[in-house]
Enzyme design. Sequence first.
Site, short mmCIF file in Angstrom:
data_model
loop_
_atom_site.label_atom_id
_atom_site.label_comp_id
_atom_site.label_asym_id
_atom_site.label_seq_id
_atom_site.Cartn_x
_atom_site.Cartn_y
_atom_site.Cartn_z
N HIS A 86 0.83 -1.22 0.00
CA HIS A 86 0.00 0.00 0.00
C HIS A 86 0.86 1.26 0.00
O HIS A 86 0.38 2.33 -0.38
CB HIS A 86 -1.01 -0.01 1.15
N ASP A 222 1.14 -7.72 2.24
CA ASP A 222 1.27 -6.28 1.99
C ASP A 222 2.74 -5.87 1.84
O ASP A 222 3.34 -5.30 2.75
CB ASP A 222 0.60 -5.52 3.13
N SER A 651 3.98 2.46 8.33
CA SER A 651 3.73 1.44 7.30
C SER A 651 5.03 1.13 6.57
O SER A 651 5.71 2.02 6.07
CB SER A 651 2.70 1.95 6.30
#
Length: 716
Positions: A86, A222, A651
């Site tokens: 992402h 991810d 992230s």
Amino acid sequence: MKKILAMSFILLMGFAGGVKADEGMWLLPLIQKLNIGTMQEMGLKLTPEQIYSVNHSSLKDAVVIFGGGCTGELISDQGLILTNHHCGYDKIQELSTLEHNYLDDGFWAGSMEEEIPAPGLTVTFLKKMEDVTGEIMSAVTNDMTEEERGKAIQDKRKELIDAASKDNNYKVQVKDYFAGNQYFLIVYETYTDVRFVGAPPSSIGKFGFDTDNWMWPRHTGDFSMFRVYADAEGKPADYSVENVPYQPAYHLPISIKGYEKGDFAMTIGFPGSTERYLPSWGIEERMKSFNQTLITVRGVKQDIWADAMAQSDKIRLQYASKFSRSSNYWKNSIGMNRGLEALNVMDKKKAQESEFAQWVNANESRKAVYGEVLPMLEKGYTQRADVYKAYMYLRESFLNGTEIYLFSLVGKDLIETLESGDQEKIDKQIEEIRETAKDFYKNYDAATDQKVMVAMLNLYQQNIAKKYQPKLYDTVNGKYKGNTEKYAADVFKKTIFASPETFEAFLANPKSKILKKDMALNAANTLLDAFSKIREEMSSTKPLIDKGNRLFMAGMMEMHPEKVYYPDANFTMRLSYGTVGDYEPRDAVNYNYFTTLKGVMEKEDPDNFEFNVPSKLKALYKAGDYGRYAANDGLLHVNFTTNNDITGGNSGSPVINGNGELFGLAFDGNWEAMSGDIAFETELQKCINVDIRYVLFIIDKYAGATRLIDEMTIVE
């Protein structure tokens, strides 16, 4: 006052054992003073120098700012970078076409020559952090107004930055911590030649999409991979075929030994923003004005986008990244409000403020310094309540909502340039605008935006007082008698900005009078005017809020010298530490600390794109073909949870074991603890991570990209 603050920080340094290990976003230069003993008791085998060093290679040299808002890590001596899918999503979408859809199909470069340049993407290394609180505070006095204080600090900041920037190309910042009670000078080096190496299809990299976002159990691969390139001397350079893979000072070894419940886990990354020291009035503002605006406005906009995306593959690709960005913090805002209410955070803050008031009033010298702090905060936040809501609605409805308004502003400065008659300047500006337009129209659908415009116009008018409404409403309510659909139809019919064809026709023969009459540009100008006035009104309360928060923070640390305080996140490098573990979200429910590939298959839904499973992944699962990436139980672990303290910006952060080896990749938090940016919940707060063995399994067994595996330092 300076003596009080200095004493607070001396006391802050002295009591490292007073806080739970899983809470805190710690500054790496202070690990030796604050945390190392606790971390080593929990299983860390490294020294502080191995984590953060200015003079020698250390873990900090392997962790980077990826793009403008994520973290990444170096996992080879050839500049190979691992981050979240992402985090790379925007760039992957930008590089995709209908013929080469890397979001749907994935991508794996077969050689370095096949790695795809990613214009505009940067990778930034931290060189050093230095405490400059003394230098900054030497420029201020207690009798200064907030305006004078701010100017003195800004001047001193500039002096320090200029000195640190002399004779080098580093990016230097001076950032404040603890609401302006502490300052660090930070030196960065940014590389601009970054290339796309590989990523799984979204059916793996975003498995579960928005339904599973912020949720556990999770089954998402991810991750994505990029490479940073440098010139022959290893220095930053713009893209060139002559550039070579960057050789980092340090890269992370990768452990495929696995983990057990209770194992030490450490993250290093760049958390974006937390507000854990907000007073009760600030929390009320966050919930009612900030979060609720995102919930309302983005919810309406996303419904329109989702309908359009469901009807067209082209629009789905165009809006995939926009939708993902928008929905991420839309859902976060919903969860945060629910969490803050469930944890009764407002009442806890009010109790803390009551305790603070009693402590202040018990001593005349404290009253002299802190006596007006709470009234100051109440006045500041209360006075700006209406205008702050207008600010948020204008930002979300128009500047981040209706796309054509913001894009049309490319014509604002062009008017003056055209009227100057300077043809060279005109030609240069036109070419720059053409490049901007190319990027804009690639991911734009006018029919969808027209529907958004109608919805945003209605929402803003219904929820915001007339005094804060832009002048475009004079046209809407006058000429169009309040019919926003008719107004929007006219805008898109007449504006030159509605399509690449009409805009290019204008650029081929540009005239200032056309821009001056353009409905979209004129409306956008009224939005800027309204935004400027709203911000000016908001600025009148800023000194009260800034001073109040700074003194409240200093007073709290003086009141509780036994407590160890860590600064709020501000997108500077932080370390958090904790352990692998499960949690109980509600009565009679226990969530295991890891998920497996079996769970992917159990969630499969061929009729729902969010839960599609690639056929090759199903075949590998059916065959049990996991290679050396299976856990001791014979299963392929996909995700796992730790109690590390993270937030947006983390992230892509590496999850590192006690030996300093990478064993996971942080990518999310859990729904039950969405209050975490405001109030850390020690029993429920979880960091959701991709198991590095699943990452390697996808690269190796699924994609066959063994050349990438061969680059890595793998510990078995």
